[in-house]
Design a protein around this motif. Structure first.
Motif, PDB file in Angstrom:
ATOM      1  N   GLY A   1       2.047  -9.434  -6.511  1.00  0.00           N
ATOM      2  CA  GLY A   1       2.097  -9.221  -5.233  1.00  0.00           C
ATOM      3  C   GLY A   1       2.593 -10.214  -4.135  1.00  0.00           C
ATOM      4  O   GLY A   1       3.420  -9.630  -3.210  1.00  0.00           O
ATOM      5  N   VAL A   2       2.834 -11.267  -4.495  1.00  0.00           N
ATOM      6  CA  VAL A   2       3.400 -12.502  -3.754  1.00  0.00           C
ATOM      7  C   VAL A   2       4.862 -12.340  -3.655  1.00  0.00           C
ATOM      8  O   VAL A   2       5.664 -12.375  -2.809  1.00  0.00           O
ATOM      9  N   ALA A   3       5.326 -12.091  -4.924  1.00  0.00           N
ATOM     10  CA  ALA A   3       6.826 -11.853  -5.265  1.00  0.00           C
ATOM     11  C   ALA A   3       7.269 -10.347  -4.602  1.00  0.00           C
ATOM     12  O   ALA A   3       8.323 -10.435  -3.865  1.00  0.00           O
ATOM     13  N   PHE A   4       6.462  -9.589  -4.322  1.00  0.00           N
ATOM     14  CA  PHE A   4       6.828  -8.321  -3.460  1.00  0.00           C
ATOM     15  C   PHE A   4       6.996  -8.649  -2.013  1.00  0.00           C
ATOM     16  O   PHE A   4       7.767  -8.082  -1.387  1.00  0.00           O
TER      17      PHE A   4
ATOM     18  N   ARG B   1       4.860  -0.912  -1.071  1.00  0.00           N
ATOM     19  CA  ARG B   1       4.958  -0.720   0.282  1.00  0.00           C
ATOM     20  C   ARG B   1       3.985   0.522   0.772  1.00  0.00           C
ATOM     21  O   ARG B   1       3.400   0.480   1.684  1.00  0.00           O
ATOM     22  N   ARG B   2       4.013   1.444  -0.229  1.00  0.00           N
ATOM     23  CA  ARG B   2       3.055   2.601   0.224  1.00  0.00           C
ATOM     24  C   ARG B   2       1.808   2.266   0.338  1.00  0.00           C
ATOM     25  O   ARG B   2       0.935   2.681   1.021  1.00  0.00           O
TER      26      ARG B   2
ATOM     27  N   PRO C   1       7.492  -2.169  11.003  1.00  0.00           N
ATOM     28  CA  PRO C   1       7.541  -0.990  10.427  1.00  0.00           C
ATOM     29  C   PRO C   1       6.311  -0.855   9.342  1.00  0.00           C
ATOM     30  O   PRO C   1       5.832  -1.927   9.045  1.00  0.00           O
ATOM     31  N   HIS C   2       5.822   0.336   9.191  1.00  0.00           N
ATOM     32  CA  HIS C   2       4.603   0.154   8.064  1.00  0.00           C
ATOM     33  C   HIS C   2       5.082   0.492   6.764  1.00  0.00           C
ATOM     34  O   HIS C   2       4.509   0.097   5.762  1.00  0.00           O
ATOM     35  N   GLY C   3       6.298   1.186   6.602  1.00  0.00           N
ATOM     36  CA  GLY C   3       6.892   1.632   5.330  1.00  0.00           C
ATOM     37  C   GLY C   3       7.869   0.523   5.069  1.00  0.00           C
ATOM     38  O   GLY C   3       7.927  -0.750   4.455  1.00  0.00           O
TER      39      GLY C   3
END
Length: 505
Positions: A374-377, A475-476, A497-499
């Motif tokens: 998650g941190v990498a994302f 992201r979703r 942006p949200h996405g």
């Protein structure tokens, strides 16, 4: 110039100060650190007693110089960015310093949002409540008498330098990060100051460059630091700019990822980009070099979030990083790491974290692994905002949060870029020392960047393809959480942006 010539760099961080003694060839021969507390008198507030900075700096300098066994011939400073110190004419702080992690000025960020478009465009930076502009606007309303009593509104390292020289000034790398600076004109934005009701006379004059001579060490300050009086002191730089100089990250077309408490992606640019965006999600600041700029994506949730995860799950750092070696699976759980809100690309201090996608086969190791992923994302989100076309194929990798080889490989696989770990001890302090040498004309020559490289991590295509799909799903899930959460603070928080992350800025 004899090799015995030494330079002192003082790096004033958020919770500690580091004093670095280096030779002219860039070799660090001694360093010392002293801590100080950051207080939180109310929820969302972050303050430090400026006198603690001075006491800790004196102790760190004494220890480092004693370890080096030589008195420095020049001094340079670097310091935490964005915060503000209100001080009297002689430099006495009239209240605790407000530092960058403070979130009290949310309403003032909304005030910025109401400014004319041309003013926002000249700022060319995302709006954040922890920067000097919103903080000063808050102080004019909620502590009006204190604000009026102050002669100076200073950046942290500029306040410290004033204690050492008796002179008041700033320089472009710190001034450009205040949300009070006209990026296009390279000076204080007086029209903006008027619009916010701020007194332009409280802001110090801006010296031309970070390596500008900015005074001599006074006798009183010398006695406090255990140094000889009269040592020349450079203007210094914001800590990110100083670190880039210390690690030789100065050439356009290069980029460095640093993971510590948070994460930063820094990319030098030779010239100010044109046209400037009105609503960017990445930062644009002056560099510590004589000319030039750098663009930056800032991630709040790096080591700070991983530390929270390991404590919550009762894991040590070795066990956490070992989880990076577990091969990814399509049905792995997801971790949204935004427990501290987020800057790039969401600009949302109220964004929150979550584990999701849990199934009966998942155990504690899966949760630890998901946290790293998650941190990498989150870093990938920031990278996509800063370099959306993938122009820069390889990144230099630095910071105390990047030493584990399995974690490094996961980062390379997620980002799809080659990572070249570099070892630059105390980069901000070394950069500050470089500025001291340049201000006094001692040298302009320092070792090339290649001498710091230790290895490389190339992305593995089969892993990157899986991570690419999982990142899209990540992201979703972030978007779904934001859309379902009604606690988002301020209109500016929803401007990102949200996405997909915006490519602007």
């Amino acid at each position: 110039m004899p090799q015995t010539t030494t330079l002192l760099g003082v790096d004033l961080g958020t919770s500690s100060v580091k004093a670095v003694v280096a030779r002219l060839d860039g070799t660090v021969v001694a360093q010392a650190r002293r801590d100080y507390p950051v207080s939180h008198p109310r929820p969302g507030w972050s303050e430090t007693s400026a006198s603690d900075w001075l006491d800790a700096s004196a102790a760190a300098v004494r220890a480092a110089v004693a370890q080096a066994g030589s008195q420095p011939d020049a001094i340079g400073l670097s310091g935490q960015m964005h915060g503000v110190v209100l001080a009297t004419e002689n430099g006495r702080a009239v209240r605790p310093a407000v530092v960058w992690s403070d979130a009290r000025a949310v309403d003032q960020v909304e005030q910025y949002d109401d400014l004319p478009e041309q003013l926002l465009t000249r700022l060319a930076n995302p709006l954040s409540p922890g920067m000097a502009g919103p903080l000063l606007a808050w102080l004019t309303i909620h502590e009006a008498a204190t604000y009026r009593a102050a002669r100076w509104a200073l950046q942290p390292k500029d306040w410290l330098r004033a204690q050492l020289t008796g002179l008041f000034a700033t320089e472009p790398s710190d001034a450009s990060a205040t949300l009070l600076y006209d990026i296009s004109g390279d000076t204080w934005d007086t029209e903006l100051l008027d619009a916010l009701g701020l007194d332009a006379d409280k802001l110090p004059p801006i010296l031309d460059r970070s390596a500008e001579p900015a005074g001599l060490l006074t006798a009183d300050a010398a006695a406090r630091l255990g140094l000889r009086p009269g040592v020349p002191i450079a203007a210094g730089a914001a800590d990110t700019a100083a670190a880039a100089l210390g690690s030789q990250l100065t050439e356009p077309g290069t980029m460095q990822l640093t993971i510590g408490t948070g994460a930063q992606l820094v990319m030098p640019v030779a010239e100010r980009p044109e046209p400037l965006p009105a609503h960017p999600v990445t930062h644009l600041y002056r560099a510590a070099t004589d000319t030039g700029w750098y663009r930056m994506a800032a991630v709040l949730n790096g080591g700070l979030t991983l530390d929270w995860v390991r404590r919550a799950l009762g894991a040590g750092w070795p066990e956490l990083y070992a989880a990076a070696g577990v091969p990814p699976q399509a049905d792995d759980p997801y971790f949204l790491p935004h427990v501290n809100g987020e800057r790039t690309p969401y600009l949302d201090p109220s964004l929150r974290g979550a584990w999701t996608g849990l199934g009966p086969r998942h155990d504690r190791i899966h949760l630890l692994r998901a946290a790293l992923e998650g941190v990498a994302f989150a870093v990938r989100d920031a990278l996509d905002s800063l370099d959306p076309t993938g122009e820069i194929a390889g990144l230099h990798l630095a910071g105390g949060g990047t030493t584990d080889p399995q974690w490094r490989q996961m980062l390379a696989d997620v980002l799809g870029r080659t990572l070249v770990p570099v070892e630059v001890p105390a980069a901000s302090g070394l950069g500050a020392a470089v500025l001291g040498a340049r201000a006094t004309g001692l040298t302009d020559r320092f070792p090339s960047r290649d001498s710091f490289a230790t290895s490389r991590n190339d992305p593995r295509s089969h892993r990157h393809d899986l991570y690419h799909d999982r990142h899209a799903a990540f992201r979703r899930k972030v978007r779904a959480l934001r859309d379902s959460d009604s606690t988002t603070v301020g209109t500016y928080a929803g401007s990102a942006p949200h996405g997909a992350a915006s490519a602007s800025g």
